[in-house]
Design an enzyme around this catalytic site. Sequence first.
Site, PDB file in Angstrom:
ATOM      1  N   LYS A 178       0.846  -1.201   0.000  1.00 40.08           N
ATOM      2  CA  LYS A 178       0.000   0.000   0.000  1.00 40.08           C
ATOM      3  C   LYS A 178       0.880   1.249   0.000  1.00 40.08           C
ATOM      4  O   LYS A 178       2.071   1.179   0.322  1.00 40.08           O
ATOM      5  CB  LYS A 178      -0.907  -0.016   1.235  1.00 40.08           C
ATOM      6  CG  LYS A 178      -0.157  -0.024   2.565  1.00 40.08           C
ATOM      7  CD  LYS A 178      -1.078  -0.307   3.743  1.00 40.08           C
ATOM      8  CE  LYS A 178      -0.291  -0.359   5.044  1.00 40.08           C
ATOM      9  NZ  LYS A 178      -1.130  -0.806   6.170  1.00 40.08           N
ATOM     10  N   ARG A 202     -10.569  -0.501  14.545  1.00 40.21           N
ATOM     11  CA  ARG A 202     -10.812   0.197  13.268  1.00 40.21           C
ATOM     12  C   ARG A 202     -11.943  -0.476  12.493  1.00 40.21           C
ATOM     13  O   ARG A 202     -13.015   0.092  12.330  1.00 40.21           O
ATOM     14  CB  ARG A 202      -9.537   0.226  12.404  1.00 40.21           C
ATOM     15  CG  ARG A 202      -8.386   0.982  13.004  1.00 40.21           C
ATOM     16  CD  ARG A 202      -7.281   1.266  12.015  1.00 40.21           C
ATOM     17  NE  ARG A 202      -6.717   0.067  11.366  1.00 40.21           N
ATOM     18  CZ  ARG A 202      -5.518   0.004  10.805  1.00 40.21           C
ATOM     19  NH1 ARG A 202      -4.725   1.055  10.805  1.00 40.21           N
ATOM     20  NH2 ARG A 202      -5.096  -1.106  10.238  1.00 40.21           N
ATOM     21  N   CYS A 258      13.426  25.089   1.724  1.00 39.36           N
ATOM     22  CA  CYS A 258      12.424  25.675   0.814  1.00 39.36           C
ATOM     23  C   CYS A 258      11.614  24.549   0.175  1.00 39.36           C
ATOM     24  O   CYS A 258      11.858  23.374   0.408  1.00 39.36           O
ATOM     25  CB  CYS A 258      13.112  26.487  -0.281  1.00 39.36           C
ATOM     26  SG  CYS A 258      14.331  27.658   0.330  1.00 39.36           S
ATOM     27  N   ASP A 270      11.641  23.530  -2.900  1.00 36.15           N
ATOM     28  CA  ASP A 270      12.372  22.733  -3.886  1.00 36.15           C
ATOM     29  C   ASP A 270      13.877  22.705  -3.657  1.00 36.15           C
ATOM     30  O   ASP A 270      14.601  22.059  -4.402  1.00 36.15           O
ATOM     31  CB  ASP A 270      12.133  23.311  -5.296  1.00 36.15           C
ATOM     32  CG  ASP A 270      10.691  23.726  -5.488  1.00 36.15           C
ATOM     33  OD1 ASP A 270       9.828  22.856  -5.393  1.00 36.15           O
ATOM     34  OD2 ASP A 270      10.442  24.934  -5.697  1.00 36.15           O
TER      35      ASP A 270
END
Length: 384
Positions: A41, A137, A312, A314
Amino acid sequence: MIEEPFYRDTWAEINLDAIQNNVRNMKKLSGEKVKIIAVVKANAYGHGYAEVAEAALAAGAESLAVAFLDEGLYLRSAGIKAPILVLGAARAGDAALAAEHQIALTVFSEEWLKEAASHLHDKKLSIHIKLDTGMGRLGFTEKDALDRFAAYAASAEKVEIKGIYTHFATADELDTGYFEKQAARFEELLEGLPAENWLVHCANSAAGLRFPAKHFNAVRLGISMYGLSPSAEMKSELPFPLEEALSLHTRIVQVKKLKKGESVSYGATFTAEEDMWAGTLPVGYADGWIRKLKGSEVLLNGERVPIIGRICMDQCLIRLPGEVKTGEKVTLIGRQGEAFIPVDEIAERLETINYEVTCMMAARVPRMYLKNGSIMKVKNYLLS
Ligand SMILES: *Cc1c(COP(=O)(O)O)cnc(C)c1O
């Protein structure tokens, strides 16, 4: 070899041999009668759905598990033929789609199954029954409701019960009290059910590694397949060494001399206290290298150097030990010579778990797949 090009100097390397060794070691521990369900997953915890699935299956895993139907459909579209189980909730209205693609769904309500059956027409849906033994759950909690459901599902023409399972909340903790209660409840709920031909499974990585007596006939192997310990506290209990599969690298794109008093990055929060060298890295929080990693260390020529200033979106900056060449490789996660930054170090710094660190690696980071030390494939999600 499929090599999709990429045009930035940041990439992840996924060592498929490590993944396969982890699967083989688990297989050895649990024995021939126990099947391995490789949990892929969330893009295989950031490592890549199809590449990990194929590697795990080739190493002896018999089937795959994902959280959502969409993920199963993605694996099918990538040509994966092995059995797939959706661990999360699916919509009853999507049962026919799942059946068409031979993707098994997790079921925990008779009403749901009746509605799903009404959508199936001529298709046959495979299901695993989910039991809630303490995770809270999904799943049946009451024996009566479970028995009624199992009888109905067994008689439903378009439904095939393939398995039954539960999930542990504390299998990675050294205190085994809650785990034992859940395991005992699982056995109580199983009593009297015609499970001879079903996959009966409860073990995640933690239980799989620590409690071979609780494997029943399948183990759902997630985090430890990627070479990571399910928790810090159970590291001392690992029955075999795990091989970490993921590493993350970049290259310095600019080298600069900062004069005493000059600042870098947003907020100008870092100011050089003396003349120094700095380098700019083309990796930032949008890649999963989040702002909280400010001040953490990376590897350059086998030595640790710190990130300076704010990270930042990028880019970010590092302190250099002196003038170095543009293009020099920098390792954010992984090994350079003797030096090693494990995923767990990043997790600790972020006050989170290793699972979250690899899962948050963005799709725009190209993945390079290594087999026997050489590049087998490059996956660039933006250009494929
Ligand atoms: C994610 C998941 C797993 C895998 O757990 P790991 O700790 O990563 O081995 C197993 N079972 C279920 C139900 C899950 O949701």
